[in-house]
Design a protein around this motif. Structure first.
Motif, PDB file in Angstrom:
ATOM      1  N   ARG A   7       0.873  -1.190   0.000  1.00  0.00           N
ATOM      2  CA  ARG A   7       0.000   0.000   0.000  1.00  0.00           C
ATOM      3  C   ARG A   7       0.926   1.263   0.000  1.00  0.00           C
ATOM      4  O   ARG A   7       1.575   1.364  -0.898  1.00  0.00           O
ATOM      5  CB  ARG A   7      -0.788   0.109   1.287  1.00  0.00           C
ATOM      6  CG  ARG A   7      -1.940  -0.760   1.404  1.00  0.00           C
ATOM      7  CD  ARG A   7      -3.115  -0.256   0.725  1.00  0.00           C
ATOM      8  NE  ARG A   7      -3.829   0.891   1.349  1.00  0.00           N
ATOM      9  CZ  ARG A   7      -4.569   1.690   0.666  1.00  0.00           C
ATOM     10  NH1 ARG A   7      -4.567   1.612  -0.635  1.00  0.00           N
ATOM     11  NH2 ARG A   7      -5.250   2.619   1.239  1.00  0.00           N
ATOM     12  N   GLU A 188     -12.601   6.852  -6.884  1.00  0.00           N
ATOM     13  CA  GLU A 188     -13.214   5.886  -5.963  1.00  0.00           C
ATOM     14  C   GLU A 188     -14.706   6.155  -5.792  1.00  0.00           C
ATOM     15  O   GLU A 188     -15.508   5.217  -5.693  1.00  0.00           O
ATOM     16  CB  GLU A 188     -12.515   5.947  -4.602  1.00  0.00           C
ATOM     17  CG  GLU A 188     -11.065   5.484  -4.605  1.00  0.00           C
ATOM     18  CD  GLU A 188     -10.914   3.990  -4.844  1.00  0.00           C
ATOM     19  OE1 GLU A 188     -11.859   3.246  -4.536  1.00  0.00           O
ATOM     20  OE2 GLU A 188      -9.853   3.584  -5.354  1.00  0.00           O
ATOM     21  N   THR A 240      -5.180   5.697   6.477  1.00  0.00           N
ATOM     22  CA  THR A 240      -5.964   4.535   6.910  1.00  0.00           C
ATOM     23  C   THR A 240      -6.272   4.570   8.405  1.00  0.00           C
ATOM     24  O   THR A 240      -7.078   3.780   8.878  1.00  0.00           O
ATOM     25  CB  THR A 240      -5.213   3.230   6.590  1.00  0.00           C
ATOM     26  OG1 THR A 240      -3.926   3.264   7.222  1.00  0.00           O
ATOM     27  CG2 THR A 240      -5.032   3.062   5.095  1.00  0.00           C
ATOM     28  N   ALA A 253     -11.828   6.229   4.183  1.00  0.00           N
ATOM     29  CA  ALA A 253     -12.108   4.793   4.091  1.00  0.00           C
ATOM     30  C   ALA A 253     -13.224   4.375   5.036  1.00  0.00           C
ATOM     31  O   ALA A 253     -14.063   3.530   4.699  1.00  0.00           O
ATOM     32  CB  ALA A 253     -10.839   3.995   4.370  1.00  0.00           C
ATOM     33  N   GLN A 259     -11.268   1.595  -0.156  1.00  0.00           N
ATOM     34  CA  GLN A 259      -9.971   1.460  -0.828  1.00  0.00           C
ATOM     35  C   GLN A 259      -9.161   2.750  -0.792  1.00  0.00           C
ATOM     36  O   GLN A 259      -8.009   2.757  -1.237  1.00  0.00           O
ATOM     37  CB  GLN A 259     -10.183   1.040  -2.291  1.00  0.00           C
ATOM     38  CG  GLN A 259     -10.923  -0.278  -2.460  1.00  0.00           C
ATOM     39  CD  GLN A 259     -10.241  -1.413  -1.721  1.00  0.00           C
ATOM     40  OE1 GLN A 259      -9.036  -1.608  -1.834  1.00  0.00           O
ATOM     41  NE2 GLN A 259     -11.015  -2.174  -0.960  1.00  0.00           N
TER      42      GLN A 259
END
Length: 337
Positions: A7, A188, A240, A253, A259
């Protein structure tokens, strides 16, 4: 943010000042050669080359790190700025430096973005450097002017889908990481939001505060005071995990785009072919410098989550990020040159 590969500023000596003027005048490799042939030795400064201007985020990290790094390596550290061409000018200085540990560089996300947005780069972003370590990563914040009728990601997405092409977002410039942060959001969320590029985070922040633009991704250290004062509304965090600077702000997220993940990071590199002993010396020096309380506290206050992965893991991270940014740029359709 945990590492996941998937990532006392010193004035430059006269020779370095001459090199900078030569770069600005000629922008050629020959002009750089005199500044890059210093003899290695403990009494000689370590040149820390930055492909960014003074006052930028990476420059701020370098100024904080420099004195502590000098202590760790038992030699003075001179921070040198070579801005221009989205970081290509300064990175060219790094890749052409002597392979003796006398010159290191500090790069950020743009290093792995540039290969996908510029057709002609005079170096390979992976093969022509020696990754030393990541210093840390800091999240961006999707902010909205208070006039925007949305308070979270789901409401922004709903508003954008109800009015395709009506909402706009600003960025710090075409091809910058803040532009790609927004393009990742658009991709996204599958929405149509108009892009308005600026020349840097300063004017971008000024105009989102003034309501000239509606949305923007900006660095958390810049965003936090305006969010707390109510001048801007925080929509979501790009990383994240949540940040201590805005602990109640959910990540993007968390809010329905699982994602989505993109941080701003800073890393130390050297030229390709740096001897293993010099790589290890540099790695241990940076690791020790980042662990110093005054450095750690200053970087945490800027929103950085500190990391010190070893050189091989850092190299894997660079390769992964080049590929990830290439996919993102392809989705955005962006080409600068």
């Amino acid at each position: 943010m945990t590492y996941n590969p998937a990532r006392n500023h010193l004035p430059p000596p006269p020779l370095l000042g001459m090199a900078r003027r030569a770069v600005l005048a000629a922008a050629g490799a020959a002009a750089l050669a005199p500044a890059l042939t210093w003899a290695q030795g403990p009494d000689k400064p370590l040149r820390l080359v930055l492909p960014v201007s003074a006052g930028s985020g990476v420059d701020g990290v370098a100024r904080v790190l420099g004195p502590s790094l000098g202590k760790a390596l038992s030699r003075p550290v001179v921070v040198e700025n070579f801005p221009g061409a989205g970081g290509i000018t300064g990175t060219s200085v790094i890749v052409k430096a002597p392979k003796d540990g006398s010159v290191l560089g500090m790069v950020s996300n743009n290093h792995v973005v540039n290969p996908s947005v510029f057709k002609n780069i005079p170096y390979d972003a992976v093969d022509d450097i020696t990754p030393i370590t990541l210093i840390g990563a800091t999240p961006f914040v999707l902010v909205a002017h208070p006039s925007v009728a949305a308070k979270n990601v789901r409401e922004v997405v709903a508003l954008a889908k109800a009015q395709p092409g009506v909402l706009n977002y600003g960025s710090s410039g075409n091809g910058t990481i803040l532009h790609l942060a927004a393009e990742m959001f658009v991709h996204e969320a599958q929405v149509d939001i108009k892009h308005i590029p600026y020349k840097g985070m300063g004017p971008l922040t000024t105009d989102v505060l003034g309501g000239q633009i509606q949305l923007a991704f900006i660095a958390i250290a810049v965003a936090a005071p305006h969010v707390k004062s109510g001048a801007l509304r925080a929509i979501g965090l790009s990383s994240t995990t949540r940040s201590p600077l805005l602990p109640d702000l959910p990540t993007i997220a968390e809010q329905g785009l699982p994602q989505y993940a993109l941080d701003g990071w800073v890393a130390v590199v050297g030229p390709a072919g740096l001897p293993k002993a010099e790589v290890e010396r540099a790695y241990q020096g940076v690791r020790s410098a980042v662990a110093a309380p005054e450095v750690r506290d200053a970087l945490l206050a800027q929103g950085y989550q500190l990391q010190s992965p070893p050189p091989d893991a850092t190299a894997a991270f660079f390769r992964s990020e080049v590929n990830r940014m290439a996919r993102l740029v392809k989705h955005s359709g962006l080409k600068l040159d």
